[in-house]
Design a protein around this motif. Structure first.
Motif, mmCIF file in Angstrom:
data_model
loop_
_atom_site.group_PDB
_atom_site.id
_atom_site.type_symbol
_atom_site.label_atom_id
_atom_site.label_comp_id
_atom_site.label_asym_id
_atom_site.label_seq_id
_atom_site.Cartn_x
_atom_site.Cartn_y
_atom_site.Cartn_z
ATOM 1 N N HIS A 28 -22.221 -17.359 30.535
ATOM 2 C CA HIS A 28 -22.330 -17.833 31.912
ATOM 3 C C HIS A 28 -20.994 -17.628 32.611
ATOM 4 C CE1 HIS A 28 -26.198 -19.784 31.232
ATOM 5 N NE2 HIS A 28 -25.728 -20.077 30.027
ATOM 6 N N PHE A 30 -18.885 -18.586 36.095
ATOM 7 C CA PHE A 30 -18.810 -19.433 37.286
ATOM 8 C C PHE A 30 -17.565 -19.025 38.067
ATOM 9 C CE2 PHE A 30 -20.581 -21.821 33.770
ATOM 10 C CZ PHE A 30 -21.766 -22.302 34.285
ATOM 11 N N LEU A 31 -17.656 -19.156 39.363
ATOM 12 C CA LEU A 31 -16.470 -18.844 40.160
ATOM 13 C C LEU A 31 -15.363 -19.836 39.860
ATOM 14 C CD1 LEU A 31 -18.225 -17.958 43.480
ATOM 15 C CD2 LEU A 31 -16.883 -16.421 42.083
ATOM 16 N N SER A 32 -14.143 -19.419 40.112
ATOM 17 C CA SER A 32 -13.014 -20.318 39.867
ATOM 18 C C SER A 32 -13.209 -21.603 40.666
ATOM 19 C CB SER A 32 -11.730 -19.621 40.297
ATOM 20 O OG SER A 32 -10.695 -20.564 40.418
ATOM 21 N N PRO A 33 -12.964 -22.762 40.047
ATOM 22 C CA PRO A 33 -13.158 -24.025 40.781
ATOM 23 C C PRO A 33 -12.329 -24.104 42.049
ATOM 24 C CG PRO A 33 -11.952 -24.377 38.720
ATOM 25 C CD PRO A 33 -12.499 -22.986 38.685
ATOM 26 N N TYR A 34 -11.237 -23.329 42.071
ATOM 27 C CA TYR A 34 -10.342 -23.391 43.228
ATOM 28 C C TYR A 34 -10.894 -22.576 44.407
ATOM 29 C CZ TYR A 34 -7.247 -24.894 39.498
ATOM 30 O OH TYR A 34 -6.708 -25.548 38.426
ATOM 31 N N ILE A 58 -10.680 -28.173 46.262
ATOM 32 C CA ILE A 58 -10.406 -29.137 45.196
ATOM 33 C C ILE A 58 -8.901 -29.453 45.131
ATOM 34 C CG2 ILE A 58 -10.053 -27.534 43.257
ATOM 35 C CD1 ILE A 58 -12.266 -29.221 41.807
ATOM 36 N N VAL A 59 -8.073 -28.477 45.516
ATOM 37 C CA VAL A 59 -6.622 -28.672 45.576
ATOM 38 C C VAL A 59 -6.150 -28.221 46.957
ATOM 39 C CG1 VAL A 59 -4.406 -27.923 44.629
ATOM 40 C CG2 VAL A 59 -6.315 -28.301 43.100
ATOM 41 N N ARG B 171 -10.267 -14.557 37.128
ATOM 42 C CA ARG B 171 -10.265 -15.803 37.917
ATOM 43 C C ARG B 171 -11.671 -16.402 37.975
ATOM 44 N NH1 ARG B 171 -6.338 -15.298 43.095
ATOM 45 N NH2 ARG B 171 -4.647 -14.188 42.151
ATOM 46 N N ARG B 172 -12.280 -16.492 36.817
ATOM 47 C CA ARG B 172 -13.626 -17.054 36.718
ATOM 48 C C ARG B 172 -13.671 -18.007 35.530
ATOM 49 N NH1 ARG B 172 -13.782 -14.273 40.678
ATOM 50 N NH2 ARG B 172 -15.398 -12.853 41.389
ATOM 51 N N THR B 173 -14.582 -18.979 35.586
ATOM 52 C CA THR B 173 -14.829 -19.810 34.413
ATOM 53 C C THR B 173 -15.892 -19.098 33.588
ATOM 54 O OG1 THR B 173 -14.310 -21.849 35.574
ATOM 55 C CG2 THR B 173 -15.711 -22.051 33.634
ATOM 56 N N LEU B 174 -15.584 -18.874 32.311
ATOM 57 C CA LEU B 174 -16.524 -18.168 31.442
ATOM 58 C C LEU B 174 -16.975 -19.091 30.322
ATOM 59 C CD1 LEU B 174 -14.571 -14.806 30.965
ATOM 60 C CD2 LEU B 174 -16.401 -15.249 32.578
ATOM 61 N N ILE B 218 -11.371 -21.717 31.342
ATOM 62 C CA ILE B 218 -11.329 -22.246 32.717
ATOM 63 C C ILE B 218 -9.974 -21.886 33.325
ATOM 64 C CG2 ILE B 218 -11.558 -24.340 34.132
ATOM 65 C CD1 ILE B 218 -12.649 -25.555 31.280
ATOM 66 N N PRO B 219 -9.951 -21.100 34.406
ATOM 67 C CA PRO B 219 -8.648 -20.748 35.000
ATOM 68 C C PRO B 219 -7.951 -21.965 35.598
ATOM 69 C CG PRO B 219 -10.446 -19.927 36.371
ATOM 70 C CD PRO B 219 -11.072 -20.528 35.153
ATOM 71 N N VAL B 220 -6.633 -21.992 35.467
ATOM 72 C CA VAL B 220 -5.846 -23.098 36.021
ATOM 73 C C VAL B 220 -4.832 -22.527 37.009
ATOM 74 C CG1 VAL B 220 -4.263 -24.998 35.484
ATOM 75 C CG2 VAL B 220 -6.042 -24.393 33.869
ATOM 76 N N GLU B 221 -4.736 -23.162 38.148
ATOM 77 C CA GLU B 221 -3.755 -22.740 39.155
ATOM 78 C C GLU B 221 -2.752 -23.861 39.392
ATOM 79 O OE1 GLU B 221 -5.408 -21.400 42.793
ATOM 80 O OE2 GLU B 221 -6.546 -19.792 41.846
ATOM 81 N N ASP B 249 -14.185 -28.181 36.354
ATOM 82 C CA ASP B 249 -13.520 -27.932 37.646
ATOM 83 C C ASP B 249 -12.546 -29.063 37.977
ATOM 84 O OD1 ASP B 249 -15.208 -25.851 37.724
ATOM 85 O OD2 ASP B 249 -16.384 -26.510 39.451
ATOM 86 N N ALA B 252 -9.454 -29.082 35.681
ATOM 87 C CA ALA B 252 -8.491 -28.026 36.032
ATOM 88 C C ALA B 252 -7.713 -28.421 37.285
ATOM 89 C CB ALA B 252 -9.225 -26.706 36.247
ATOM 90 N N ALA B 253 -8.423 -29.007 38.244
ATOM 91 C CA ALA B 253 -7.764 -29.411 39.492
ATOM 92 C C ALA B 253 -6.776 -30.550 39.258
ATOM 93 C CB ALA B 253 -8.812 -29.842 40.504
#
Lengths: 150, 263
Positions: A28, A30-34, A58-59, B171-174, B218-221, B249, B252-253
């Motif tokens: 699966h 999903f787009l980055s939560p950011y 979200i930020v 830049r995606r959650t996999l 999960i990408p982290v910024e 999400d 990560a935020a």
């Protein structure tokens, strides 16, 4: 609900990209939560005399604004992330009737976002711009409700 | 645990170095402005010392300034211990929440690891400066050692290594579940399938023998820019549920803010 207030969005609706299953393995994406906005708001700013659509993420982060290729539109993007933060439409300059505004503004906003996404330097943020466009299309009634008071 | 101790130690060393540099800079500024003869009239022993300091001030000034900047840079590079304690505690809580249904299993069967992107790392690899995702924190106390690093290949995401590299580069959650159990099924097909879904090579699998059957990257910024990746791994075939996506999400935020303070 009036879009003068924030309209909360369902991240699951806009954030899912793909899902597949091959021989028992499920993948699966999903787009980055950011990249997925949590809320959107459309309102007429009396002080600026502009119709403004804002996205909340979200930020939060500082933004920088610039003039779009579309004359009457200014865009604000995240200073570091480049995500679309706000769209300002100079409705006075459009010189349209209220009914005309309801037709013209959504179209102009859509075109401005598409134009932004098509620029090569904004490649990494294309997913965010696509979602922003989807959100506006999905919640058009609430977002542009305040246009009649312009 | 060893990593946490050495991190604390070096942070303390660089903090002490920074303070010492600042104090010395202040003293130097005072010494340069002093009149050695006037001071010497009261304290004869101080005259020679002052003259000596004033003679060397032309290079000790910039040297101490550079030293102070370097110490501050190193402190930020390492990160304050309280930030790491917060991050590690958060990883533990995150792991406990996501794997709450597997409470009876040993801790190391279901883990959460934080990887940070670094331009280079100390290693015996051909291109140590090609960009790496290096593990910097992991849930639990028993599983902190021997964590591998992955290459994200930022300019060519198709080559990104592992779930960590793929999530970072794209830049995606996999989320990948149902990976083959390589212990019970060591067939070439199982290895091929694992390699394809997990973003690694068969050679890598044979060398590292991973036991995870579910993975999530999960990408982290931090500050609006990519910082790293959180990787969840579970030995259970369907150990990570996609219904937790919103939790991923939010987690990560939540980490974004403290991580802004680590370069």
């Amino acid at each position: 609900m009036s879009a003068k207030e924030w309209v909360r969005l369902d991240p699951a609706k806009f954030g899912k990209e793909s899902g597949e299953g091959i021989q028992g393995v499920e993948i699966h994406v999903f787009l980055s939560p950011y990249d997925v906005p949590m809320a959107v708001r459309g309102h007429f700013d009396d002080r600026k005399r502009r119709f403004v659509i804002r996205f909340r993420y979200i930020v939060s982060e500082p933004s920088k604004s610039f003039k779009s290729d579309y004359k009457y539109i200014r865009l604000s993007v995240g200073k570091n992330s480049g995500r679309l933060q706000a769209i300002e439409v100079d409705v006075d300059a459009l010189k349209a009737t209220r009914v005309g505004l309801r037709m013209l503004v959504p179209r102009a906003v859509k075109d401005a976002i598409e134009q932004l996404a098509s620029e090569p330097k904004h490649g990494p943020h294309r997913a965010n711009y696509r979602i922003a466009g989807d959100v506006i299309a999905d919640r058009q009634e609430e977002i542009f409700e305040d246009l009649v008071t312009a | 645990m060893r990593r946490a101790r050495s991190r604390k130690f070096f942070y303390w060393v660089f903090s002490a170095g920074l303070w010492l540099s600042v104090v010395l800079l202040g003293m130097l500024a005072g010494a340069v402005r002093s009149d050695a003869d006037r001071v010497g009239a009261r304290w004869p022993f101080a005259r020679e010392a002052l003259l000596w300091i004033q003679d060397f001030a032309w290079y000790t000034y910039p040297l101490l300034s550079v030293l102070a900047l370097l110490m501050q840079w190193m402190r930020q590079e390492i990160g304050a211990p309280w930030i790491w304690e917060t991050v590690e505690r958060a990883l533990d809580d995150f792991r406990d929440y996501v794997f709450s249904a597997k409470k009876g299993d040993p801790e190391h069967h279901h883990r959460a690891t934080l990887f940070k992107y670094r331009r280079w790392r100390w290693c015996l690899e051909r291109w140590p400066w090609s960009g790496w995702l290096v593990a910097v924190a992991r849930s639990g106390h028993t599983t902190q050692e021997q964590i591998v690093a992955f290459r994200p290949y930022k300019r060519d995401p198709d080559r990104a290594e592992g779930i960590a590299g793929r999530a970072y580069a794209r830049r995606r959650t996999l989320l990948v579940t149902g990976l083959p159990d390589l212990e019970t099924d060591p067939s070439p097909q199982a290895y091929e399938e694992y390699a394809k879904s997990g973003g690694v090579t068969v050679e890598w699998l044979r060398k590292n023998q991973p036991k995870a059957r579910s993975l999530c990257g999960i990408p982290v910024e931090a500050g609006g820019q990519p910082w790293g990746v959180i990787v969840l791994d579970s030995r259970s075939e369907r150990g990570i549920s996609r219904r937790y996506n919103r939790v991923f999400d939010l987690f990560a935020a939540t980490l974004s803010k403290p991580l802004e303070r680590i370069r």
